[in-house]
Structure formats: structure tokens, C-alpha cells
Design a protein around this motif. Structure first.
Motif, short mmCIF file in Angstrom:
data_model
loop_
_atom_site.label_atom_id
_atom_site.label_comp_id
_atom_site.label_asym_id
_atom_site.label_seq_id
_atom_site.Cartn_x
_atom_site.Cartn_y
_atom_site.Cartn_z
N ASN A 56 0.79 -1.15 -0.02
CA ASN A 56 -0.01 0.02 -0.10
C ASN A 56 0.70 1.32 -0.04
O ASN A 56 0.45 2.21 0.23
N THR A 61 1.57 2.21 -5.41
CA THR A 61 0.28 2.87 -5.86
C THR A 61 0.47 4.46 -6.35
O THR A 61 -0.69 4.66 -7.00
N PRO A 66 -1.26 6.10 1.94
CA PRO A 66 -1.28 4.67 1.96
C PRO A 66 -2.82 4.43 1.57
O PRO A 66 -3.73 4.86 2.26
N ASN A 68 -5.48 0.96 -0.61
CA ASN A 68 -5.50 -0.27 -1.36
C ASN A 68 -5.68 0.19 -2.91
O ASN A 68 -6.39 0.92 -3.24
N TYR A 69 -4.88 -0.26 -3.67
CA TYR A 69 -4.76 0.25 -5.40
C TYR A 69 -5.10 -1.17 -6.19
O TYR A 69 -4.81 -2.19 -5.91
N TRP A 89 -8.27 3.71 -6.26
CA TRP A 89 -7.69 3.73 -4.75
C TRP A 89 -8.52 3.82 -3.90
O TRP A 89 -9.59 4.68 -3.84
#
Length: 198
Positions: A56, A61, A66, A68-69, A89
């Protein structure tokens, strides 16, 4: 409308094929890819491939926050060219920050919290070459005023590119690019008085 060459470049450099981690030979090994389906898209047979990354941080990314991608690739079966990329994202945290930097921003907002961002980038074949022809960016989150009241944030940026020179293209310097950008005519009064609706 971009008001500086820096803002303009942030749109032109939004090219996930050139700058995306999932296309980097070393970094792509960390991604998880899955073929979802084959379907017809713009009269062409297309492979739909999803991807995600368990890491993350910025290296993978492309975002300082930070999160989740993940994304989706649309690949032309005839020539294996990428014709669309959707990037997503979901941010895990938001550091303390000043108001979001955007032209015409309402002064009453003192802080922001970005929850998610999605970018859809489209490529079109013109004279046997693929060009980035459009991009749609959507940002969702919250805004805060000085009294800590919250407001829903939804930003949408739509960019379209056309009139590509495909014969004898010439690479231009950054200085010349700035000069061309500064010659673009726009309604200065309109943009100086433009207010974002609440």
C-alpha cells in the motif's frame, strides 16, 4: 481549466502505461492479475484483466497516502494493445493537510479527507498509432470548515485530447511547451469569477 503548466502536466502525465507500477518489469511481479472475461467493446474483442497489489505504499500505488490499489485493463485481442485502464484507490488514512489545491476553491474549507479516487484512461488508434484520448478522474471524501463541520466532497475532472500530429512529429523542449501553453486563449474574466458550487 489548468492555470499553470504544472497543472497541465499533471493531466498529460496521467498516463498509467508510461508511469504505472503494474507495467514496470520489476514491480509488476508483486501484482496479482486475473482474466475476468472476453467481450465486445467498441466493436472489438477485448480481454478484461483485473489487477491488484497487496502493498500500500507509494512505490506501487503512486499515491502519498497509503491505500488499497487495484484496476482493470482492457486489451485488444487483435493487436494486444491496451485500450482502456481503470485505476482505483481506497485510502486508509489522511494526514493533516491544508485545503486541497484547486483553482476557485471556497475559502471556508480548511481541510480535506480523501476516501477514494478512480481514474479511467482511454486510448484510441489513429493512423496505426495509439494515443491517450480521454481521462476521467473522480475523487470522493469530506471537507471540513474552521468549525469542524463536515461536507461531502465529490470532484470530477474530464480531460480530452485530439488533433494529434502523426506525420513527422517533432519533440519540443520544456521552454517551448511553456510558451505554447501561455499562448492558449481562454476567458480570463470567467475563470477569475468562477465559484465552485457548494
Amino acid at each position: 481549466m489548468p492555470t499553470s503548466i504544472r497543472q497541465f502536466r499533471s493531466l498529460t502525465y496521467n498516463n498509467p502505461i508510461m508511469y504505472g507500477s503494474c507495467f514496470n518489469i520489476r514491480k509488476s511481479k508483486k501484482f496479482v492479475y486475473k482474466i475476468n472475461e472476453v467481450k465486445i467493446y467498441n466493436d472489438k474483442t477485448i480481454y478484461i484483466i483485473s489487477y491488484s497489489i497487496p502493498r500500500n505504499h507509494y512505490t506501487y500505488t503512486k499515491k502519498q497516502i497509503p491505500g488499497n490499489y487495484s484496476g482493470t485493463l482492457y486489451i485488444n485481442k487483435d493487436d494486444y494493445a491496451i485500450v482502456k485502464i481503470i485505476e482505483n484507490w481506497e485510502f486508509m488514512e489522511n494526514p493533516e493537510s491544508s485545503k486541497y489545491d484547486i483553482y476557485g476553491w471556497n475559502e471556508k474549507y480548511v481541510n480535506k479527507e480523501i476516501k477514494s479516487e478512480s481514474v479511467e484512461t482511454n486510448f484510441e488508434k489513429i493512423n496505426n498509432l495509439y494515443f491517450l484520448t480521454s481521462s476521467e478522474i473522480e475523487i470522493l471524501g469530506k471537507l471540513y470548515d474552521i468549525e469542524k463541520n463536515t461536507y461531502q466532497l465529490k470532484m470530477y475532472i474530464d480531460s480530452n485530447w485530439r488533433d494529434f500530429k502523426t506525420e513527422n512529429p517533432i519533440k519540443i523542449s520544456n521552454k517551448k511547451e511553456v510558451q505554447i501553453f501561455e499562448k492558449v486563449k481562454y476567458n480570463k474574466t470567467f475563470w477569475e469569477n468562477y465559484k465552485i458550487t457548494e
